[in-house]
Design a protein around this motif. Structure first.
Motif, mmCIF file in Angstrom:
data_model
loop_
_atom_site.group_PDB
_atom_site.id
_atom_site.type_symbol
_atom_site.label_atom_id
_atom_site.label_comp_id
_atom_site.label_asym_id
_atom_site.label_seq_id
_atom_site.Cartn_x
_atom_site.Cartn_y
_atom_site.Cartn_z
ATOM 1 N N PHE A 99 -20.675 37.349 35.005
ATOM 2 C CA PHE A 99 -21.668 36.288 34.851
ATOM 3 C C PHE A 99 -21.155 35.067 34.090
ATOM 4 N N SER A 100 -19.859 34.913 34.001
ATOM 5 C CA SER A 100 -19.291 33.722 33.377
ATOM 6 C C SER A 100 -19.519 32.522 34.294
ATOM 7 N N MET A 101 -19.994 31.446 33.705
ATOM 8 C CA MET A 101 -20.210 30.209 34.456
ATOM 9 C C MET A 101 -19.288 29.114 33.931
ATOM 10 N N ASP A 102 -18.240 29.500 33.254
ATOM 11 C CA ASP A 102 -17.295 28.560 32.654
ATOM 12 C C ASP A 102 -16.271 28.119 33.692
ATOM 13 N N ALA A 103 -16.379 26.867 34.123
ATOM 14 C CA ALA A 103 -15.457 26.323 35.120
ATOM 15 C C ALA A 103 -14.342 25.512 34.473
ATOM 16 N N ARG A 104 -14.323 25.434 33.145
ATOM 17 C CA ARG A 104 -13.307 24.627 32.454
ATOM 18 C C ARG A 104 -11.868 25.048 32.742
ATOM 19 N N PRO A 105 -11.583 26.317 32.965
ATOM 20 C CA PRO A 105 -10.189 26.676 33.260
ATOM 21 C C PRO A 105 -9.634 26.014 34.527
ATOM 22 N N TYR A 106 -10.494 25.473 35.357
ATOM 23 C CA TYR A 106 -10.056 24.866 36.615
ATOM 24 C C TYR A 106 -9.874 23.354 36.511
ATOM 25 N N LYS A 107 -10.164 22.792 35.338
ATOM 26 C CA LYS A 107 -10.056 21.336 35.165
ATOM 27 C C LYS A 107 -8.680 20.808 35.521
ATOM 28 N N ALA A 108 -7.657 21.504 35.094
ATOM 29 C CA ALA A 108 -6.288 21.032 35.346
ATOM 30 C C ALA A 108 -5.939 21.060 36.836
ATOM 31 N N ARG A 109 -6.612 21.912 37.580
ATOM 32 C CA ARG A 109 -6.313 22.049 39.011
ATOM 33 C C ARG A 109 -7.088 21.055 39.881
ATOM 34 N N VAL A 110 -8.100 20.398 39.315
ATOM 35 C CA VAL A 110 -8.898 19.431 40.077
ATOM 36 C C VAL A 110 -8.647 18.050 39.484
ATOM 37 N N ASN A 111 -7.790 17.305 40.125
ATOM 38 C CA ASN A 111 -7.338 16.004 39.653
ATOM 39 C C ASN A 111 -8.421 14.939 39.836
ATOM 40 N N TRP A 112 -8.741 14.224 38.745
ATOM 41 C CA TRP A 112 -9.763 13.165 38.789
ATOM 42 C C TRP A 112 -9.426 12.119 39.838
ATOM 43 N N TYR A 113 -8.187 11.685 39.848
ATOM 44 C CA TYR A 113 -7.766 10.630 40.768
ATOM 45 C C TYR A 113 -7.967 11.054 42.221
ATOM 46 N N LYS A 114 -7.589 12.279 42.544
ATOM 47 C CA LYS A 114 -7.738 12.763 43.913
ATOM 48 C C LYS A 114 -9.207 12.879 44.310
ATOM 49 N N VAL A 115 -10.030 13.262 43.354
ATOM 50 C CA VAL A 115 -11.468 13.363 43.645
ATOM 51 C C VAL A 115 -12.061 11.969 43.819
#
Length: 143
Positions: A99-115
């Protein structure tokens, strides 16, 4: 796929996936609403500037477009992070806490610029921004 190699999810994992999917759905709905407000404001700025002689009003319409673009990129980035969480939770022997809803570990994998410059956002916001700026230039030259 043979039955013995299929991964059977526990009821707890299924419920966890449902929670994550609910967040992804809310983020998608938020993005949809942002696009609706963007069209409304862009139309209002262009409409008001069409009736005035001021090119500045049309140019000012670009500011909320950029703001909404950044906000929509935030929603899309969050959605991608939660999709990654979803993907990890559904895997056999997942290391994700129940039931963890912590998505912070994926921040490094989702690039702001690309989004920010993803096809979906560029096709919507860049086109509106270019149209608003072109209208501003046209108003500036005309008056």
């Amino acid at each position: 796929m043979p039955a013995e190699t299929r991964h059977v999810l526990s009821d707890q994992s299924i419920k966890h996936l449902e929670f994550i999917q609910a967040v992804v759905t809310r983020l998608g709905n938020g993005s949809f609403l942002i696009k609706g407000w963007t069209l409304t404001l862009a139309g209002a700025f262009l409409g008001f500037s069409a009736n005035s002689k001021s090119w500045k009003l049309a140019a000012a319409g670009v500011v909320p477009l950029i703001g909404f673009w950044i906000l929509d990129a935030y929603f899309l980035r969050q959605e991608r992070m939660y999709r990654m969480l979803y993907d990890d939770v559904r895997k056999p022997n997942s290391s994700i806490d129940p039931f963890s809803m912590d998505a912070r570990p994926y921040k490094a994998r989702v690039n702001w610029y690309k989004v920010l410059f993803s096809n979906t956002l560029v096709n919507f916001y860049a086109v509106l921004s270019v149209l608003s700026l072109a209208f501003s230039v046209w108003k500036f030259i005309r008056y």
